[in-house]
Write an enzyme that holds these catalytic residues in place. Structure first.
Site, PDB file in Angstrom:
ATOM      1  N   SER A  43      -9.833   2.018   2.583  1.00 42.28           N
ATOM      2  CA  SER A  43      -8.941   2.774   1.745  1.00 42.28           C
ATOM      3  C   SER A  43      -8.114   2.243   1.192  1.00 42.28           C
ATOM      4  O   SER A  43      -7.414   2.427   0.048  1.00 42.28           O
ATOM      5  CB  SER A  43      -8.060   3.965   2.503  1.00 42.28           C
ATOM      6  OG  SER A  43      -7.390   3.143   3.639  1.00 42.28           O
ATOM      7  N   LYS A  99       0.774  -1.059   0.032  1.00 45.85           N
ATOM      8  CA  LYS A  99      -0.048   0.188  -0.053  1.00 45.85           C
ATOM      9  C   LYS A  99       1.049   1.196   0.152  1.00 45.85           C
ATOM     10  O   LYS A  99       1.690   1.135   0.820  1.00 45.85           O
ATOM     11  CB  LYS A  99      -0.924  -0.005   1.156  1.00 45.85           C
ATOM     12  CG  LYS A  99      -2.020   1.074   1.343  1.00 45.85           C
ATOM     13  CD  LYS A  99      -2.792   1.067   2.439  1.00 45.85           C
ATOM     14  CE  LYS A  99      -3.810   1.994   2.405  1.00 45.85           C
ATOM     15  NZ  LYS A  99      -4.744   1.902   3.835  1.00 45.85           N
ATOM     16  N   SER A 159     -10.625   0.144   6.733  1.00 42.83           N
ATOM     17  CA  SER A 159      -9.775   0.091   5.391  1.00 42.83           C
ATOM     18  C   SER A 159      -9.026  -1.075   4.942  1.00 42.83           C
ATOM     19  O   SER A 159      -8.754  -1.164   3.981  1.00 42.83           O
ATOM     20  CB  SER A 159      -8.621   1.230   5.313  1.00 42.83           C
ATOM     21  OG  SER A 159      -9.350   2.456   5.356  1.00 42.83           O
TER      22      SER A 159
END
Ligand SMILES: [Mg+2]
Ligand SMILES: [Zn+2]
Lengths: 483, 96, 492
Positions: free
Chosen positions: C158, C78, C182
């Site tokens: 997210s 990420k 998320s």
């Protein structure tokens, strides 16, 4: 008598509170492993934590906590076994994170007290509101470039103690005495070097004025004053300004101001104009700071003798005046020097020599008591020669000067220069006879009642003996011969 | 509590975020609906509750040894700077 | 069978048995990325050359019979984790030029254990979002589509890029972070597994901060066991993070085989409300039946304050974010917009550098902390948060784990629910409470809805008892036998 400023509307009282920022002595910063030394090249003592890089996190330096607790104990203050770090949010060029990590709601040290001594020998207890630990900001250089300010973060993150006083101070003199006393305590404890030139001790001065008997009026904060003299000047200048505002029919606005030593006046800080709203909240990157009572007790037991205790001891143990005692304990090195000198000797005479001729010599030669031109032992040797009547006081001053120049011991100098005082009555009789014979006229005047000539005869005899005559014997012999 | 445009501008100024008038209108309306929705917390009785501070509980702050383990990397801390002068970061002149 | 279809565990076995090399495996994923990423936009940055170099090093190690937990395993990272020398954007324009000179602890742990990094995965800007629509680098497309409807769906957020990459067979696993859901919500939307471990289990050092007291890193992978294997490398005490817990890292993978016999599983009645979609309600009961059949005891429990979790979150998270994001000022790193004076430089840099959702949250956070409102908002929220934690603590004295749906709906289309923020925020209604309390939470793919979209069930556990969470999650996974594949795959 209390300090007051006469305005056109009568007397004004000045109310002063101090926030002193003292840099904690530590190898590394409060929340990072970067070094804290003064004067390093720009941004060479900066970690990614200090520069507020993404994902960087603070870890507390235990030594800074230990030093803060020792300082709290030295200020006779309450130690809070549970405290917390909060974020103080504001944008500024030398504040990398956009917040300062400080302690707001739960400081590590609570209320304490500092006793100050004033010139008239009186003392006052000044309340300490709190002491908290926080990180310093970086440094902005505004004079390097026409259009830009330069930022050096070496100081960013260095540990500070903010020591806040109650608004108990009532005159520039008291404020000066407070800063000097606080500095002395910090230096005794070894928690701050107190170096105001290098900024390791800075004062924010809160000043307001009022008519005697009134409550508090609006105060202004004069930021970052960096010498005791400027603290006193800033207070006077700011108080006068406020009195003019009030007497001119205006009202004093609460604001942050700067002291300009050259102009001797304070001015509003434009960079801080923005309305403050610091949005304090607990720093979620840090946990509650929890101390063990046992650990605090160990620190208390290990504290050195502090100025107040030492001063009291000097008064009783050496029979010094409160004033002399205060002078001798202000710096730890002076107190140590004094005790070495006074031990086994006339303590009052030792104090007089140290505060008199010796301090004068230090100033003259630009030495400090930490690098003495003549050691306490050597100076003691000189006092011993006075005590056992080997030399008299007048010769002693001459010997001291010689010691400063040659670095030799008092005894060596006295022998080499044959300065031992003469106690053999034969030699003194002869000198007296010669002087009287050479001054028959004065002898007649003396006998006809001009007693004050006696001093003249003593002087002549001593002169004839190159100052080495034992003053007491010379007096006795003269008195006998002039009967 | 409801945010008027003046308050939105004050908050944006505090946060150092420039908003044009359109954004003040739109974001102001959005903030108001969010704040209105948050009001539900007023139903909760929180008398005598110790607030949580941070994500951990029962843990206390660890203390680091006072050692110099970092710094001496001026080039690395400056490498990402949008503007620099020698070993300094720079900003438009600040007048004190 | 294509290498990209292997699970992480299968690939690891194949590498150790020498059935294929890490270079072959890594190249297979790079090829898939080349084909599919233009459609999914799951990666912001692909580091192909570096990946192949890491793969060769892994092959050399394997050749010497040396291997770590993840030697030769290609992963997506990420773009919130700082990676040394590799641009790290946090999905924001303001960090577009930022190249970290340091490696986050979590990614350093993965490299220590031999992992191969394929690139940096897309995400909502500063991890603020539940749809990946707020990324400054474009929306991410969910590899799943509704039956007979090819509209692009969101992957959730997210960690939408991480989830889409794993679901689309563009990586064996991915790092992610979870502040309000998320990890778990994108896992549910993309039909994969993901765990948010206990707060303090994974170091936050080097992870771009959103809300410090809630942020927690965790893995996304196609199976529960794969998540357990990855977490074993990611987790661990870190002295550089004061909130990192000094607790041992157990063998999470082994816990997956434990089974649920004799475990007490709680069903929080408060989660039933909110007009839940019938098929989600049905899947939930189905999941509980599976566990009952495996020998678990199902217990009805109450978490009276969890319904306030979301409102609490929207005070605490923005407040912390408003402070955490103050460092993006255009002075030391990142993008700068010039200004006549310092204040204008700040206001333009942040006004142009932050997107609307980030601005919204920073402004809300600034407001709730500002003079006169702190007690009414932030302080009250932290008290409600303490009550939510108390609810969990009391319930976990009665039960070993909780099972709930992960999200109130399946994936929705890009552009849907954009009209007002709160509808979007409601995605996290079931996931947020675990962030408030710091509890571990796992999402397991358990079935499909009528339109053929994956749905997830959430398992919550006691602090630092991820093992029980994995045991329950693996049991659900076995029972569900989830084998559906998304419509958009490189091979297809
Ligand atoms: Mg102050
Ligand atoms: Zn301060």
């Amino acid at each position: 008598m209390t300090y007051a400023i006469e305005g056109s509307s009568g007397a004004w009282e000045v109310v002063i509170g101090l926030e002193v920022h003292a840099q904690i002595i530590s190898q590394s910063k409060l929340f990072s492993g970067a070094a804290t030394g003064f004067g390093a090249s720009p941004n060479s003592q900066v970690s990614f934590v200090d520069a507020g890089f993404p994902g960087m996190l603070p870890v507390v330096n235990g030594e800074c906590i230990r030093q803060a607790v020792r300082t709290g104990l030295g200020l006779n203050a309450q130690i809070n076994l549970r405290s917390r770090f909060d974020r103080k949010n504001y944008f500024y060029a030398d504040l990398p994170n956009g917040y300062q990590i400080s302690q707001y709601e739960q400081p590590i040290v609570g209320t304490g007290v500092i006793e100050i001594e004033l010139a008239d020998g009186s003392t006052r207890q000044i309340g300490v509101t709190r002491l908290h630990v926080e990180q310093d900001a970086g440094k902005s250089l505004h004079d390097q470039d026409p259009s830009r300010s330069f930022i050096d973060l070496n100081r960013a993150g260095v540990a500070l103690m903010e020591i806040v006083s109650e608004p108990d101070l009532r005159s520039p003199e008291e404020a000066g005495a407070y800063v000097r006393k606080l500095r002395s305590i910090l230096r005794y404890l070894g928690t701050c070097d107190g170096n105001m030139e290098e900024g390791s001790l800075r004062a924010d001065v809160n000043v307001s004025v009022r008519k005697p008997g009134e409550g508090y009026r609006t105060r202004c904060e004069v930021k970052n004053v960096n010498s005791v003299r400027f603290v006193m000047q800033a207070i006077e200048a700011e108080a006068l300004r406020q009195i003019q505002v009030w007497e001119g029919g205006g009202t004093v606005e609460q604001e942050t101001r700067l002291f300009d030593p050259n102009k001797g006046e304070t001015r509003s800080m434009r960079s801080k104009e923005d309305a403050h709203d610091y949005r304090y909240f607990p720093d979620p990157d840090l946990l509650p700071l929890v101390l063990e009572q046992g650990w605090v007790d160990e620190l208390r037991a290990a504290l050195p003798e502090l100025p107040d205790a030492k001063r009291a001891r000097f008064i009783t143990e050496y029979g010094l005046s409160p004033y002399d005692a205060a002078v001798l304990v202000a710096e730890q090195a002076t107190a140590v020097f004094y005790e070495t000198l006074a031990r086994g000797r006339d303590a009052k005479q030792a104090a007089n020599w140290l505060t008199g001729d010796y301090f004068a010599a230090l100033n003259r030669l630009g030495h400090s008591i930490e690098d003495p031109p003549v050691s306490a032992e050597a100076l003691g040797g000189l006092l011993d020669l006075i005590a056992d009547a080997t030399i008299n006081g007048k010769i002693a001053k001459e010997v001291f000067e010689a010691m400063l120049e040659s670095g030799e011991s008092a005894a060596a100098i006295v022998d080499a220069r044959g300065l031992r005082q003469v106690t053999d009555s034969g030699a003194i009789d002869a000198a007296v006879e010669a002087v009287l014979a050479a001054n028959a006229d004065k002898v007649a005047e003396y006998k006809s009642g001009k007693d004050k000539l006696f001093g003249f005869f003593v002087g002549q005899v001593m002169k004839a003996m190159a100052g080495k005559g034992n003053p007491a014997l010379v007096n006795d012999v003269l008195r006998g011969r002039l009967q | 509590m409801s945010l008027d445009p003046a308050t939105v501008r004050r908050i944006a100024r505090l946060a150092r975020i420039r908003l044009d008038d359109g954004q003040v209108e739109q974001i102001g309306a959005e903030l108001n609906s969010i704040l209105g929705w948050i009001e539900q917390l007023n139903e909760v009785n929180v008398d005598g509750v110790t607030p949580m501070a941070g994500g951990t509980h029962g843990m206390a702050q660890r203390l680091r040894a006072d050692l110099v383990t970092d710094g001496g990397i001026a080039e690395q801390v400056l490498a990402n700077a949008p503007d620099r002068e020698g070993a300094f970061y720079t900003v438009p002149k600040v007048v004190e | 069978m294509m290498l990209t279809d292997l699970t992480l565990a299968e690939a690891r076995a194949g590498l150790r048995a020498g059935r294929f090399s890490s270079r072959e495996l890594t190249q297979a994923f790079l090829d898939a990325i080349a084909v599919l990423n233009p459609k999914l936009n799951a990666f912001i940055t692909v580091t192909g050359a570096a990946a192949l170099a890491q793969a060769d090093a892994a092959d050399a190690a394997l050749g010497r019979g040396e291997h770590g937990n993840l030697t030769g395993i290609p992963l997506a990272i990420k773009d919130l984790f700082c990676t040394k020398g590799v641009r790290t954007t946090a999905g924001s324009r303001i960090l577009a030029p930022f190249i970290p000179p340091y490696e986050s602890t979590v990614t350093a742990n993965l490299l220590r254990d031999g992992a191969v990094f394929l690139g940096k995965a897309n995400l909502d800007e500063f991890a603020m979002g539940s749809s990946n629509m707020t990324s400054a680098y474009g929306a991410v497309t969910n590899p799943w589509t509704r039956r007979g409807d090819n509209r692009a769906l969101v992957p959730g957020g997210s960690s939408g890029g991480s989830a889409a990459a794993v679901a689309g067979r563009l990586a064996l696993g991915a790092t992610a972070t979870d502040t309000g859901g998320s990890i778990r919500q994108p896992a549910a939307f993309c039909g994969i597994a993901g765990i948010k471990p206990t707060y303090g289990r994974c170091s936050r050092w080097g992870v771009v901060a959103f809300a410090s007291s809630l942020d927690q890193a965790g893995p996304l992978a196609r199976t529960v066991e794969d998540c357990a294997i990855m977490l074993g490398s990611m987790a661990g005490f870190d002295a550089k993070d004061s909130t990192s817990a000094d607790v041992a890292v157990p063998d999470f993978a082994a816990a997956c085989a434990r089974g649920v016999k004799g475990l007490r599983i709680g069903v929080p009645r408060e989660y039933r409300s909110d007009g839940m979609a019938p098929e989600i309600e049905a899947l939930w009961s189905q999941g509980l039946d599976w566990l009952r059949a495996e020998g678990a005891e199902i217990v009805d429990v109450s978490l009276p304050h969890t319904k306030y979790g979301l409102a609490t979150y929207y005070i605490v998270a923005p407040a912390e974010a408003s402070s955490n994001l103050a460092r993006y000022d255009g002075v030391r790193f990142g993008a700068r917009s010039e200004g006549r004076d310092l204040i204008e430089l700040y206001e333009k840099t942040r006004g142009e550098g932050f997107g609307d959702e980030v601005k919204r949250r920073v402004l809300i956070g600034t407001y709730v902390l500002s003079a006169g409102y702190y007690d009414a908002y932030y302080l009250r929220a932290q008290k409600v948060r303490a009550l939510i934690l108390r609810d969990f603590t009391e319930v976990f004295q009665k039960v070993d784990a909780l099972v709930t749906p992960t999200a109130p709906t399946a994936a929705f289309a890009q552009g849907e629910r954009m009209n007002d923020p709160i509808t979007m925020y409601l995605n996290d209604i079931f996931t947020v409470p675990a962030n408030m309390s710091g509890s571990p939470g796992l999402s397991v793919p358990a079935g499909l809805d009528a339109q053929g979209l994956p749905l997830g069930l959430q398992v919550l556990g006691r602090h630092f008892d991820e093992e029980t969470v994995f045991a329950v999650g693996a049991a659900l996974e076995r029972a569900a036998g989830f084998s559906a594949r998304p419509g958009m795959l490189a091979g297809a």
